[in-house]
Write a protein that holds these residues in place. Structure first.
Motif, PDB file in Angstrom:
ATOM      1  N   LYS A  12       8.467  16.718   6.846  1.00 53.83           N
ATOM      2  CA  LYS A  12       6.967  16.271   7.240  1.00 53.83           C
ATOM      3  C   LYS A  12       6.505  15.037   7.008  1.00 53.83           C
ATOM      4  CE  LYS A  12       5.183  21.233   6.187  1.00 53.83           C
ATOM      5  NZ  LYS A  12       4.237  22.081   5.193  1.00 53.83           N
ATOM      6  N   LEU A  13       7.195  14.271   5.945  1.00 50.69           N
ATOM      7  CA  LEU A  13       6.777  12.814   5.737  1.00 50.69           C
ATOM      8  C   LEU A  13       7.508  12.034   6.828  1.00 50.69           C
ATOM      9  CD1 LEU A  13       6.265  10.261   4.100  1.00 50.69           C
ATOM     10  CD2 LEU A  13       8.571  10.761   3.080  1.00 50.69           C
ATOM     11  N   LEU A  14       8.838  12.450   7.467  1.00 46.97           N
ATOM     12  CA  LEU A  14       9.601  11.662   8.218  1.00 46.97           C
ATOM     13  C   LEU A  14       8.998  11.878   9.641  1.00 46.97           C
ATOM     14  CD1 LEU A  14      13.080  12.091   7.152  1.00 46.97           C
ATOM     15  CD2 LEU A  14      11.791   9.925   6.663  1.00 46.97           C
ATOM     16  N   PHE A  15       8.534  12.966   9.844  1.00 43.60           N
ATOM     17  CA  PHE A  15       7.750  13.394  11.391  1.00 43.60           C
ATOM     18  C   PHE A  15       6.476  12.670  11.265  1.00 43.60           C
ATOM     19  CE2 PHE A  15       4.976  15.375  14.186  1.00 43.60           C
ATOM     20  CZ  PHE A  15       5.981  16.063  15.093  1.00 43.60           C
ATOM     21  N   ALA A  16       5.878  12.599   9.996  1.00 45.28           N
ATOM     22  CA  ALA A  16       4.541  11.713  10.009  1.00 45.28           C
ATOM     23  C   ALA A  16       4.831  10.173  10.505  1.00 45.28           C
ATOM     24  CB  ALA A  16       3.614  12.045   8.812  1.00 45.28           C
ATOM     25  N   LEU A  17       5.594   9.680   9.746  1.00 49.08           N
ATOM     26  CA  LEU A  17       5.927   8.333   9.873  1.00 49.08           C
ATOM     27  C   LEU A  17       6.297   7.939  11.365  1.00 49.08           C
ATOM     28  CD1 LEU A  17       7.660   7.329   6.505  1.00 49.08           C
ATOM     29  CD2 LEU A  17       5.503   6.844   7.330  1.00 49.08           C
ATOM     30  N   THR A  18       7.277   8.839  11.985  1.00 48.82           N
ATOM     31  CA  THR A  18       7.538   8.796  13.267  1.00 48.82           C
ATOM     32  C   THR A  18       6.217   8.814  14.471  1.00 48.82           C
ATOM     33  OG1 THR A  18       9.479   9.706  12.772  1.00 48.82           O
ATOM     34  CG2 THR A  18       9.152   9.621  15.068  1.00 48.82           C
ATOM     35  N   ALA A  19       5.469   9.639  14.186  1.00 47.61           N
ATOM     36  CA  ALA A  19       4.258   9.841  14.902  1.00 47.61           C
ATOM     37  C   ALA A  19       3.411   8.810  14.807  1.00 47.61           C
ATOM     38  CB  ALA A  19       3.563  11.254  14.445  1.00 47.61           C
ATOM     39  N   ARG A  68       0.728  -1.237   0.112  1.00 47.32           N
ATOM     40  CA  ARG A  68      -0.099   0.011  -0.090  1.00 47.32           C
ATOM     41  C   ARG A  68       0.790   1.048   0.042  1.00 47.32           C
ATOM     42  NH1 ARG A  68      -1.368   1.698   5.369  1.00 47.32           N
ATOM     43  NH2 ARG A  68      -0.373   0.333   7.090  1.00 47.32           N
ATOM     44  N   ALA A  69       0.175   2.285  -0.518  1.00 43.66           N
ATOM     45  CA  ALA A  69       0.943   3.574  -0.551  1.00 43.66           C
ATOM     46  C   ALA A  69       0.255   4.537   0.351  1.00 43.66           C
ATOM     47  CB  ALA A  69       0.714   4.225  -1.989  1.00 43.66           C
ATOM     48  N   LEU A  70       1.046   5.211   1.052  1.00 43.42           N
ATOM     49  CA  LEU A  70       0.599   6.001   1.960  1.00 43.42           C
ATOM     50  C   LEU A  70       1.090   7.755   1.597  1.00 43.42           C
ATOM     51  CD1 LEU A  70      -0.620   7.148   4.599  1.00 43.42           C
ATOM     52  CD2 LEU A  70       1.512   6.642   5.850  1.00 43.42           C
ATOM     53  N   GLY A  71       0.385   8.691   1.419  1.00 39.01           N
ATOM     54  CA  GLY A  71       0.643   9.890   1.086  1.00 39.01           C
ATOM     55  C   GLY A  71       0.637  11.026   2.050  1.00 39.01           C
ATOM     56  N   VAL A  72       1.489  11.791   2.376  1.00 41.44           N
ATOM     57  CA  VAL A  72       1.480  12.882   3.737  1.00 41.44           C
ATOM     58  C   VAL A  72       1.524  14.123   2.605  1.00 41.44           C
ATOM     59  CG1 VAL A  72       2.752  13.834   5.637  1.00 41.44           C
ATOM     60  CG2 VAL A  72       2.797  11.138   5.017  1.00 41.44           C
ATOM     61  N   PRO A  73       0.208  14.983   2.860  1.00 44.21           N
ATOM     62  CA  PRO A  73       0.042  16.175   2.065  1.00 44.21           C
ATOM     63  C   PRO A  73       0.953  17.177   2.705  1.00 44.21           C
ATOM     64  CG  PRO A  73      -2.202  15.167   2.391  1.00 44.21           C
ATOM     65  CD  PRO A  73      -1.098  14.168   3.092  1.00 44.21           C
ATOM     66  N   VAL A  74       1.408  18.108   2.026  1.00 41.58           N
ATOM     67  CA  VAL A  74       2.196  19.263   2.867  1.00 41.58           C
ATOM     68  C   VAL A  74       1.499  20.138   2.776  1.00 41.58           C
ATOM     69  CG1 VAL A  74       4.316  18.130   2.116  1.00 41.58           C
ATOM     70  CG2 VAL A  74       3.355  19.829   0.521  1.00 41.58           C
ATOM     71  N   VAL A  75       0.169  20.405   2.194  1.00 37.76           N
ATOM     72  CA  VAL A  75      -0.639  21.589   2.128  1.00 37.76           C
ATOM     73  C   VAL A  75      -2.211  21.125   2.529  1.00 37.76           C
ATOM     74  CG1 VAL A  75      -0.919  21.236  -0.279  1.00 37.76           C
ATOM     75  CG2 VAL A  75      -1.404  23.488   0.901  1.00 37.76           C
ATOM     76  N   GLY A  76      -2.718  21.914   3.267  1.00 35.56           N
ATOM     77  CA  GLY A  76      -4.184  21.735   3.646  1.00 35.56           C
ATOM     78  C   GLY A  76      -5.159  21.928   2.683  1.00 35.56           C
ATOM     79  N   GLY A 116       0.771  24.026   8.989  1.00 35.52           N
ATOM     80  CA  GLY A 116       0.372  25.308   8.617  1.00 35.52           C
ATOM     81  C   GLY A 116       0.369  25.546   7.178  1.00 35.52           C
ATOM     82  N   GLY A 117       0.901  24.616   6.491  1.00 32.30           N
ATOM     83  CA  GLY A 117       0.664  24.906   4.899  1.00 32.30           C
ATOM     84  C   GLY A 117       1.975  24.567   4.000  1.00 32.30           C
ATOM     85  N   TYR A 118       2.100  24.899   2.769  1.00 34.91           N
ATOM     86  CA  TYR A 118       3.003  24.525   2.113  1.00 34.91           C
ATOM     87  C   TYR A 118       4.268  25.384   2.473  1.00 34.91           C
ATOM     88  CZ  TYR A 118       6.154  24.168  -1.991  1.00 34.91           C
ATOM     89  OH  TYR A 118       7.391  23.701  -2.959  1.00 34.91           O
ATOM     90  N   LEU A 168      -4.235   8.724   2.461  1.00 43.12           N
ATOM     91  CA  LEU A 168      -3.610   9.931   2.700  1.00 43.12           C
ATOM     92  C   LEU A 168      -3.516  10.151   4.227  1.00 43.12           C
ATOM     93  CD1 LEU A 168      -5.155  12.522   0.133  1.00 43.12           C
ATOM     94  CD2 LEU A 168      -2.810  11.500   0.246  1.00 43.12           C
ATOM     95  N   GLU A 169      -2.819  10.678   4.804  1.00 42.49           N
ATOM     96  CA  GLU A 169      -2.556  10.959   6.267  1.00 42.49           C
ATOM     97  C   GLU A 169      -2.489  12.706   6.305  1.00 42.49           C
ATOM     98  OE1 GLU A 169      -3.161  11.749   9.575  1.00 42.49           O
ATOM     99  OE2 GLU A 169      -2.967   9.466   9.728  1.00 42.49           O
ATOM    100  N   GLU A 170      -3.356  13.313   6.554  1.00 43.97           N
ATOM    101  CA  GLU A 170      -3.380  14.849   6.279  1.00 43.97           C
ATOM    102  C   GLU A 170      -3.317  15.652   7.523  1.00 43.97           C
ATOM    103  OE1 GLU A 170      -6.164  16.023   3.235  1.00 43.97           O
ATOM    104  OE2 GLU A 170      -7.418  14.027   3.677  1.00 43.97           O
ATOM    105  N   ARG A 171      -2.802  15.122   8.771  1.00 47.56           N
ATOM    106  CA  ARG A 171      -2.520  15.637   9.861  1.00 47.56           C
ATOM    107  C   ARG A 171      -1.200  16.408  10.047  1.00 47.56           C
ATOM    108  NH1 ARG A 171      -2.637  11.656  14.682  1.00 47.56           N
ATOM    109  NH2 ARG A 171      -1.966  10.148  12.951  1.00 47.56           N
TER     110      ARG A 171
END
Length: 277
Positions: free
Chosen positions: A238-245, A167-175, A207-209, A200-203
């Protein structure tokens, strides 16, 4: 969980992985014609397109969001585009929001002539098709392939290229909550319908791009210190932070193999452009 780094940033110093993957089929379609594309003042896509034009010998036009920038000194990102031969055309933000409309496109074509138009971020059907190679390279190697997302093209192709069961997981860098619809649209246009297992993991937009926070900066600094890998701040941090969280939350079963796609390296001349809040 075991974390692997897919070093797409090493493909080329001026054309890091996902940018080249998205551009490659589009440039074949352009067949040497001038390429016109869109981006903000710090757009990685504009810089990659300008670099490709310099390296491969075709003309480039960058339509830049914000007509107020036309009368200011060029920032390091736009200065690099100009140095690589890109013609910069600044438009007001209202016009930029309507950049895909027939009226705006007709005006650009009238101004710049016979050009190949590539959308903002390089994400279209050809870009998604080009990014399937990323999924194929990871096929059978990991359980989850994760990538930071700006316009959705890389995730759309990555998911399509993976094997069943991955599976693929996307971490958006903009809301804004628009990316799920964009990825689905790109897959319809590129593959005729949904392709692969993706979410997608959108958390973790912070604050945005191109925005950051003290927590994100501290995390990226610590990752660099521990692992000796410079961390690009707009996407990769942001990607690495998200994966760690997510790992701390127990989102991955024990032994899950997760690949983080490192889409670009930090640029010292651009790093100061990220906006803290």
């Amino acid at each position: 969980m075991r974390l692997f780094l897919k070093r797409d940033d090493l493909i080329h110093p001026d054309l890091p992985g996902n940018k080249w993957r998205k551009l490659s089929l589009n440039l074949e379609a352009a067949a040497g014609r001038t390429v016109l594309t869109f981006g903000g003042a710090y757009s990685n896509h504009l810089r990659a397109t300008a670099a490709a034009g310099r390296l491969l010998g075709f003309g480039t036009v960058g339509v830049v969001r914000g007509d107020e920038l036309a009368h200011r000194p060029l920032n390091p990102s736009l200065a690099r585009c100009a140095a690589d031969g890109m013609r910069l055309h600044f438009v007001d933000r209202t016009t930029y929001r309507a950049k895909a409309s027939p009226e705006v496109l007709a005006g650009l074509l009238n101004r710049f002539g016979d050009v190949e138009v590539i959308p903002e971020g390089g994400s279209n059907a050809l870009a998604a098709q080009g990014c399937t190679a990323l999924g194929r390279e990871l096929a059978g190697e990991v359980d989850v392939a994760a990538v930071a997302c700006g316009t959705g093209g890389t995730l759309a192709g990555l998911a399509a290229g993976l094997d069943p069961g991955q599976r693929a997981l996307g971490v958006p860098v903009v809301g804004g909550g628009f990316l799920a619809g964009e990825v689905a649209r790109l897959q319809r246009e590129a593959f005729g319908g949904p392709a692969g297992d993706w979410a997608l993991e959108e958390r973790f937009t912070f604050g945005g791009y191109a925005r950051t926070t003290p927590d994100l900066d501290a995390f990226a600094d610590g990752f660099e210190d521990r692992h000796g890998l410079p961390v690009e701040r707009v996407y990769v941090a942001k990607l690495l932070f998200a994966l760690t969280a997510l790992a701390d939350e127990g989102a991955f079963a024990p032994g899950t193999r997760v690949a983080a796609v490192i889409t670009g390296a930090p640029d010292a001349s651009l790093q100061e452009s990220s906006v803290s809040r």
